[in-house]
Scaffold this motif. Structure first.
Motif, PDB file in Angstrom:
ATOM      1  N   VAL A 149       2.590   5.520  -3.187  1.00 15.72           N
ATOM      2  CA  VAL A 149       3.952   5.339  -3.697  1.00 15.72           C
ATOM      3  C   VAL A 149       4.969   5.412  -2.563  1.00 15.72           C
ATOM      4  CG1 VAL A 149       5.717   6.316  -5.219  1.00 15.72           C
ATOM      5  CG2 VAL A 149       3.336   6.185  -5.991  1.00 15.72           C
ATOM      6  N   GLY A 150       4.812   6.396  -1.677  1.00 16.37           N
ATOM      7  CA  GLY A 150       5.760   6.550  -0.576  1.00 16.37           C
ATOM      8  C   GLY A 150       5.764   5.361   0.358  1.00 16.37           C
ATOM      9  N   ARG A 151       4.578   4.900   0.747  1.00 18.13           N
ATOM     10  CA  ARG A 151       4.508   3.760   1.655  1.00 18.13           C
ATOM     11  C   ARG A 151       5.019   2.494   0.979  1.00 18.13           C
ATOM     12  NH1 ARG A 151       1.864   2.007   6.351  1.00 18.13           N
ATOM     13  NH2 ARG A 151       2.761  -0.062   6.740  1.00 18.13           N
ATOM     14  N   PHE A 152       4.716   2.326  -0.299  1.00 16.14           N
ATOM     15  CA  PHE A 152       5.177   1.133  -1.000  1.00 16.14           C
ATOM     16  C   PHE A 152       6.695   1.127  -1.122  1.00 16.14           C
ATOM     17  CE2 PHE A 152       6.061  -1.252  -4.955  1.00 16.14           C
ATOM     18  CZ  PHE A 152       5.588  -2.492  -4.549  1.00 16.14           C
ATOM     19  N   ALA A 153       7.284   2.282  -1.411  1.00 19.68           N
ATOM     20  CA  ALA A 153       8.749   2.366  -1.477  1.00 19.68           C
ATOM     21  C   ALA A 153       9.368   2.042  -0.125  1.00 19.68           C
ATOM     22  CB  ALA A 153       9.168   3.758  -1.943  1.00 19.68           C
ATOM     23  N   THR A 170      -3.274  -5.229  -6.823  1.00 20.46           N
ATOM     24  CA  THR A 170      -2.908  -5.568  -5.445  1.00 20.46           C
ATOM     25  C   THR A 170      -2.014  -6.802  -5.413  1.00 20.46           C
ATOM     26  OG1 THR A 170      -5.002  -4.641  -4.647  1.00 20.46           O
ATOM     27  CG2 THR A 170      -3.810  -6.108  -3.157  1.00 20.46           C
ATOM     28  N   ALA A 171      -2.353  -7.807  -6.223  1.00 15.80           N
ATOM     29  CA  ALA A 171      -1.529  -9.015  -6.279  1.00 15.80           C
ATOM     30  C   ALA A 171      -0.134  -8.698  -6.806  1.00 15.80           C
ATOM     31  CB  ALA A 171      -2.207 -10.062  -7.162  1.00 15.80           C
ATOM     32  N   GLY A 172      -0.053  -7.858  -7.847  1.00 14.57           N
ATOM     33  CA  GLY A 172       1.250  -7.505  -8.402  1.00 14.57           C
ATOM     34  C   GLY A 172       2.113  -6.737  -7.423  1.00 14.57           C
ATOM     35  N   LEU A 173       1.536  -5.767  -6.739  1.00 17.09           N
ATOM     36  CA  LEU A 173       2.298  -4.994  -5.758  1.00 17.09           C
ATOM     37  C   LEU A 173       2.736  -5.869  -4.589  1.00 17.09           C
ATOM     38  CD1 LEU A 173       0.240  -1.655  -5.666  1.00 17.09           C
ATOM     39  CD2 LEU A 173       2.438  -2.072  -6.793  1.00 17.09           C
ATOM     40  N   ARG A 203      -2.512 -10.284   6.651  1.00 20.68           N
ATOM     41  CA  ARG A 203      -3.814  -9.853   6.111  1.00 20.68           C
ATOM     42  C   ARG A 203      -4.004  -8.352   6.277  1.00 20.68           C
ATOM     43  NH1 ARG A 203      -5.557 -14.474   9.135  1.00 20.68           N
ATOM     44  NH2 ARG A 203      -5.843 -16.276   7.749  1.00 20.68           N
ATOM     45  N   ALA A 204      -3.636  -7.832   7.446  1.00 16.18           N
ATOM     46  CA  ALA A 204      -3.820  -6.397   7.690  1.00 16.18           C
ATOM     47  C   ALA A 204      -2.961  -5.561   6.744  1.00 16.18           C
ATOM     48  CB  ALA A 204      -3.483  -6.076   9.148  1.00 16.18           C
ATOM     49  N   SER A 205      -1.700  -5.955   6.540  1.00  9.53           N
ATOM     50  CA  SER A 205      -0.822  -5.165   5.670  1.00  9.53           C
ATOM     51  C   SER A 205      -1.261  -5.245   4.210  1.00  9.53           C
ATOM     52  CB  SER A 205       0.621  -5.651   5.812  1.00  9.53           C
ATOM     53  OG  SER A 205       0.742  -7.012   5.425  1.00  9.53           O
ATOM     54  N   THR A 206      -1.736  -6.418   3.782  1.00  9.84           N
ATOM     55  CA  THR A 206      -2.189  -6.567   2.393  1.00  9.84           C
ATOM     56  C   THR A 206      -3.465  -5.778   2.146  1.00  9.84           C
ATOM     57  OG1 THR A 206      -1.216  -8.787   2.333  1.00  9.84           O
ATOM     58  CG2 THR A 206      -2.768  -8.217   0.588  1.00  9.84           C
ATOM     59  N   ARG A 207      -4.398  -5.816   3.097  1.00  7.31           N
ATOM     60  CA  ARG A 207      -5.632  -5.056   2.938  1.00  7.31           C
ATOM     61  C   ARG A 207      -5.375  -3.551   3.049  1.00  7.31           C
ATOM     62  NH1 ARG A 207     -10.615  -7.521   3.383  1.00  7.31           N
ATOM     63  NH2 ARG A 207     -11.453  -5.806   4.638  1.00  7.31           N
ATOM     64  N   LEU A 252      -2.634  -2.158   1.911  1.00  2.00           N
ATOM     65  CA  LEU A 252      -2.118  -1.844   0.572  1.00  2.00           C
ATOM     66  C   LEU A 252      -3.260  -1.683  -0.417  1.00  2.00           C
ATOM     67  CD1 LEU A 252       0.092  -1.649  -1.613  1.00  2.00           C
ATOM     68  CD2 LEU A 252       0.125  -4.157  -1.655  1.00  2.00           C
ATOM     69  N   GLU A 253      -4.221  -2.607  -0.370  1.00  2.00           N
ATOM     70  CA  GLU A 253      -5.370  -2.501  -1.271  1.00  2.00           C
ATOM     71  C   GLU A 253      -6.155  -1.225  -1.002  1.00  2.00           C
ATOM     72  OE1 GLU A 253      -9.463  -4.959  -2.385  1.00  2.00           O
ATOM     73  OE2 GLU A 253      -8.688  -4.870  -0.349  1.00  2.00           O
ATOM     74  N   GLU A 254      -6.299  -0.858   0.268  1.00  2.00           N
ATOM     75  CA  GLU A 254      -7.042   0.357   0.601  1.00  2.00           C
ATOM     76  C   GLU A 254      -6.352   1.596   0.042  1.00  2.00           C
ATOM     77  OE1 GLU A 254      -8.250   3.009   4.520  1.00  2.00           O
ATOM     78  OE2 GLU A 254      -8.009   0.835   4.732  1.00  2.00           O
ATOM     79  N   ARG A 255      -5.027   1.672   0.183  1.00  2.00           N
ATOM     80  CA  ARG A 255      -4.302   2.825  -0.371  1.00  2.00           C
ATOM     81  C   ARG A 255      -4.452   2.876  -1.886  1.00  2.00           C
ATOM     82  NH1 ARG A 255      -0.751   1.276   3.849  1.00  2.00           N
ATOM     83  NH2 ARG A 255       0.482  -0.050   2.458  1.00  2.00           N
ATOM     84  N   LEU A 256      -4.445   1.718  -2.515  1.00  2.00           N
ATOM     85  CA  LEU A 256      -4.632   1.659  -3.971  1.00  2.00           C
ATOM     86  C   LEU A 256      -6.016   2.151  -4.363  1.00  2.00           C
ATOM     87  CD1 LEU A 256      -3.422   0.639  -6.706  1.00  2.00           C
ATOM     88  CD2 LEU A 256      -4.523  -1.552  -6.202  1.00  2.00           C
TER      89      LEU A 256
END
Length: 229
Positions: A103-107, A148-151, A187-191, A193-197
């Motif tokens: 949540v913190g990183r996504f914000a 992951t797609a939605g975020l 690609r790195a930032s999206t993966r 995000l998926e890893e944190r999820l």
């Protein structure tokens, strides 16, 4: 004479009659209880939708009050009951620490991307060059792929244009490809995000299978996101 004897035997057998009556009573009980049980299970599974409805309704009205909260809860329940979705069937868990980091990183990403998009629109000079980037994901779960797609779509400047479910690949359009670190950076930032999820919600077996945890469940650094916060 012999043709009528079996009927006389069956009709005069009290145990058969009792068994038939007991079976009929059991079936009647199950028919009367099953709708209630199904309804209770459906209502107990509605709390995430009801909570989301309450939050969205309060945000739309801009006023935190009991009337708006209860109206949002009722609206969320009504939408979930009127338009039921099929069960995803994905097991998971909630880990408070990784969830807080997610949540913190996504914000932070939302705020940073908002400023970057605003600066891109206001700065002088030629417009940035956008581009399409294909991002292979780790998980094969519909739930984690869709989340992951939605975020990713919620981050300003990034739009999901395609989702290849069979191969687990997201195709993103990025407003400023160079400012996002190029295709490799996207690609790195999206993966990441998926890893944190996954670390926040996936089961231990799923994390072990994807190489994000050892067999004992201890987290393992991912090679492609190692060194990132």
């Amino acid at each position: 004479m012999t043709g009528t004897e079996p009927r006389a035997d069956r009709s005069s057998d009290p145990s058969a009659d009792a068994g038939t009556e007991a079976g009929a009573a059991t079936d009647a009980e199950q028919r009367s209880e099953r709708p209630w049980r199904r309804q209770a299970r459906r209502l107990s599974a509605l709390w995430p939708t009801m909570a989301a409805g309450a939050v969205i309704w309060v945000l739309l009205w801009g006023d935190l009050s009991w009337a708006n909260v209860l109206s949002g809860v009722a609206l969320g329940a009504l939408v979930a009951l009127a338009f039921p979705l099929p069960s995803v069937g994905t097991a998971g868990t909630v880990r408070p620490g990784p969830l807080t980091r997610l949540v913190g990183r996504f914000a932070g990403d939302l705020v940073l991307a908002s400023f970057q998009v605003a600066w891109t629109a206001l700065r002088p000079g030629p417009p940035p060059r956008g581009g399409l980037v294909s991002v292979p994901l780790r998980s094969t779960s519909d739930l984690f792929i869709a989340t992951t797609a939605g975020l990713s779509s919620m981050v300003p400047g990034t739009v999901v244009v395609d989702l290849d479910r069979s191969d687990g690949v997201l195709r993103l359009h990025v407003l400023d490809l160079a400012g996002s670190g190029g295709p490799a950076g996207v690609r790195a930032s999206t993966r990441a995000l998926e890893e944190r999820l996954l670390r926040a919600f996936a089961t231990r077996a799923e994390l072990v299978r994807l190489g994000l945890a050892d067999p004992s469940g201890r987290p393992v650094a991912s090679p492609d996101t190692e060194g990132q916060p």
